[in-house]
Design a protein around this motif. Structure first.
Motif, short mmCIF file in Angstrom:
data_model
loop_
_atom_site.label_atom_id
_atom_site.label_comp_id
_atom_site.label_asym_id
_atom_site.label_seq_id
_atom_site.Cartn_x
_atom_site.Cartn_y
_atom_site.Cartn_z
N ASN A 174 0.86 -1.17 0.00
CA ASN A 174 0.00 0.00 0.00
C ASN A 174 0.91 1.23 0.00
OD1 ASN A 174 -1.63 2.25 0.97
ND2 ASN A 174 -3.17 0.73 1.48
N PRO A 175 0.69 2.17 -0.92
CA PRO A 175 1.59 3.33 -1.00
C PRO A 175 1.69 4.16 0.28
CG PRO A 175 0.27 3.16 -2.99
CD PRO A 175 -0.30 2.16 -2.02
N SER A 176 0.69 4.03 1.16
CA SER A 176 0.73 4.81 2.40
C SER A 176 1.37 4.03 3.55
CB SER A 176 -0.68 5.23 2.81
OG SER A 176 -1.50 4.10 3.06
N ARG A 177 1.81 2.83 3.28
CA ARG A 177 2.42 1.97 4.31
C ARG A 177 3.75 2.55 4.79
NH1 ARG A 177 2.34 -2.54 7.63
NH2 ARG A 177 1.16 -3.80 6.14
N THR A 178 3.99 2.48 6.09
CA THR A 178 5.33 2.72 6.62
C THR A 178 6.02 1.36 6.69
OG1 THR A 178 4.73 4.66 7.92
CG2 THR A 178 6.68 3.45 8.62
N LEU A 179 7.12 1.22 5.97
CA LEU A 179 7.81 -0.06 5.88
C LEU A 179 8.93 -0.09 6.91
CD1 LEU A 179 7.37 -2.53 4.08
CD2 LEU A 179 9.18 -1.68 2.58
N THR A 180 8.72 -0.85 7.97
CA THR A 180 9.74 -0.96 9.02
C THR A 180 10.74 -2.04 8.66
OG1 THR A 180 8.31 -2.44 10.29
CG2 THR A 180 8.25 -0.10 10.85
N ILE A 181 12.01 -1.80 9.02
CA ILE A 181 13.11 -2.69 8.64
C ILE A 181 13.95 -2.95 9.88
CG2 ILE A 181 15.09 -3.00 7.10
CD1 ILE A 181 13.83 -0.63 5.44
N SER A 182 14.26 -4.21 10.12
CA SER A 182 15.09 -4.56 11.28
C SER A 182 16.10 -5.62 10.88
CB SER A 182 14.21 -5.06 12.44
OG SER A 182 13.49 -6.23 12.07
N PHE A 183 17.06 -5.87 11.77
CA PHE A 183 18.08 -6.89 11.56
C PHE A 183 17.82 -8.04 12.52
CE2 PHE A 183 19.88 -3.11 9.76
CZ PHE A 183 20.64 -3.55 8.68
N MET A 184 17.80 -9.26 11.97
CA MET A 184 17.51 -10.43 12.79
C MET A 184 18.71 -10.86 13.63
SD MET A 184 14.37 -11.19 12.31
CE MET A 184 14.17 -12.89 12.86
N ASP A 185 19.90 -10.55 13.16
CA ASP A 185 21.11 -10.88 13.91
C ASP A 185 21.71 -9.57 14.43
OD1 ASP A 185 21.97 -9.95 11.43
OD2 ASP A 185 22.41 -11.97 10.70
N ASN A 186 22.93 -9.59 14.83
CA ASN A 186 23.54 -8.38 15.38
C ASN A 186 24.79 -8.04 14.58
OD1 ASN A 186 23.94 -6.22 17.14
ND2 ASN A 186 25.19 -7.44 18.54
N PRO A 187 24.62 -7.54 13.35
CA PRO A 187 25.78 -7.27 12.51
C PRO A 187 26.60 -6.11 13.06
CG PRO A 187 23.81 -6.38 11.49
CD PRO A 187 23.35 -7.17 12.67
N PRO A 188 27.88 -6.06 12.72
CA PRO A 188 28.70 -4.91 13.14
C PRO A 188 28.08 -3.61 12.66
CG PRO A 188 30.06 -6.64 12.18
CD PRO A 188 28.64 -7.03 11.92
N ALA A 189 28.31 -2.55 13.39
CA ALA A 189 27.71 -1.25 13.06
C ALA A 189 28.06 -0.81 11.65
CB ALA A 189 28.16 -0.20 14.08
N ALA A 190 29.30 -1.06 11.23
CA ALA A 190 29.72 -0.63 9.89
C ALA A 190 28.92 -1.34 8.80
CB ALA A 190 31.21 -0.88 9.70
N LEU A 191 28.66 -2.63 8.99
CA LEU A 191 27.87 -3.38 8.02
C LEU A 191 26.43 -2.90 8.02
CD1 LEU A 191 27.33 -5.65 6.02
CD2 LEU A 191 27.19 -7.25 7.96
N LYS A 192 25.87 -2.73 9.20
CA LYS A 192 24.49 -2.26 9.31
C LYS A 192 24.33 -0.89 8.66
CE LYS A 192 22.38 -3.01 13.22
NZ LYS A 192 21.85 -2.88 14.62
N ASP A 193 25.26 0.02 8.92
CA ASP A 193 25.18 1.36 8.35
C ASP A 193 25.32 1.34 6.83
OD1 ASP A 193 24.82 2.40 10.87
OD2 ASP A 193 26.89 3.09 11.10
N ALA A 194 26.18 0.46 6.33
CA ALA A 194 26.38 0.38 4.88
C ALA A 194 25.13 -0.15 4.19
CB ALA A 194 27.57 -0.53 4.57
N ILE A 195 24.47 -1.12 4.79
CA ILE A 195 23.22 -1.65 4.23
C ILE A 195 22.14 -0.59 4.26
CG2 ILE A 195 21.36 -3.32 4.62
CD1 ILE A 195 23.52 -5.31 5.59
N LYS A 196 22.02 0.10 5.39
CA LYS A 196 21.01 1.16 5.52
C LYS A 196 21.20 2.23 4.45
CE LYS A 196 20.19 0.98 10.55
NZ LYS A 196 20.31 1.78 11.79
N ALA A 197 22.43 2.64 4.24
CA ALA A 197 22.71 3.72 3.29
C ALA A 197 22.26 3.34 1.88
CB ALA A 197 24.19 4.07 3.31
N LEU A 198 22.49 2.10 1.48
CA LEU A 198 22.10 1.66 0.14
C LEU A 198 20.59 1.50 0.02
CD1 LEU A 198 24.99 -0.85 -0.59
CD2 LEU A 198 24.56 1.33 -1.73
#
Length: 251
Positions: free
Chosen positions: A51-75
């Motif tokens: 639905n175009p009005s949906r807020t799409l929440t995104i989470s990580f199931m594991d605990n990746p290093p901050a640098a990896l998490k930030d790099a994925i988020k940025a892309l």
């Protein structure tokens, strides 16, 4: 040409649940608008857009290093420039899109199929790391699936002149894929009902295609950017609302 690890199609255990999730989320996903009946054909043809009005929440199931998490988020946020869906990263494991990085595969559920997956299970897998040559492509590609996009090389108008014998041999040797897996992931076109625009060789959703695996002339490099068509498709699916109540597809 670098060889990109295949993004394998993920199925759902219950096609009816998949269909109902898609229709409940966005009635425009309905394949049979005449009757609305749930059938094997309908579940195969329906689209899976949010639905175009949906807020799409995104989470990580594991605990990746901050640098990896930030790099994925940025892309992932590169998609946000072209869609109305707010992409909100949350702590914990309860996102609608749930990313697993402790994995050996790159894959994602298609759009609303994420709603048909147990809330304790991931919906998107990323094995690539920021230092890998394919990291940018992998993250953009997998999140394209999360938005509801299919593999572009399976577009019914792609007509790639595969040398199937060589493909079977190469994918078995490099990736351990049997004939059925290769047929499903490379040679089985998606339905016309699931396509939005004409075939696009430059799409981030296209597999790289080595000319050694075709007629010797046709090839597609590893795409690393969202193409014009990619941007157009998601802008059309998720148009940005204006304060006057209108909407606009971003260029």
């Amino acid at each position: 040409m670098h060889t990109l690890k295949p993004c394998l199609l993920l199925g759902v255990n219950d096609p009816i649940a998949s269909y109902r999730s898609a229709i409940n989320e966005n009635p425009k996903n309905m394949a049979n608008k005449q009757t609305g009946k749930v059938s094997a054909r309908a579940t195969a043809l329906n689209t899976k857009f949010w639905n175009p009005s949906r807020t799409l929440t995104i989470s990580f199931m594991d605990n990746p290093p901050a640098a990896l998490k930030d790099a994925i988020k940025a892309l992932i946020r590169e998609w946000a420039d072209y869609i109305s869906l707010p992409l909100v990263f949350i702590e914990g494991k309860q996102g609608i899109i749930r990313i697993k990085t402790a994995t050996d595969q790159n894959a994602s559920q298609i759009g609303t199929d994420a709603l048909a997956i147990d809330a304790k299970e991931p919906t998107l897998f990323i094995s690539s790391r920021p230092t890998d040559f394919d990291f940018r492509t992998v993250v953009l590609h997998e999140f394209g699936h999360a938005l509801g996009l299919h593999h572009e090389h399976l577009h019914p108008d792609a007509n790639i002149p595969w040398n199937k014998a060589k493909v079977y041999e190469e994918y078995a040797k490099k990736w351990g894929m049997d004939k059925n897996a290769v047929d499903l992931n490379l040679f089985t076109p998606i339905s016309e009902a699931s396509t939005i625009t004409d075939y696009d060789k430059t799409s981030i959703m296209h597999y790289p295609v080595e000319k050694e695996l075709t007629d010797g002339r046709f090839e597609v490099p590893m795409n690393t950017e969202l193409s014009h068509h990619d941007k157009h498709i998601v802008s059309h699916l998720y148009p940005v609302e204006h304060s006057d109540g209108g909407s606009c597809e971003r260029p």
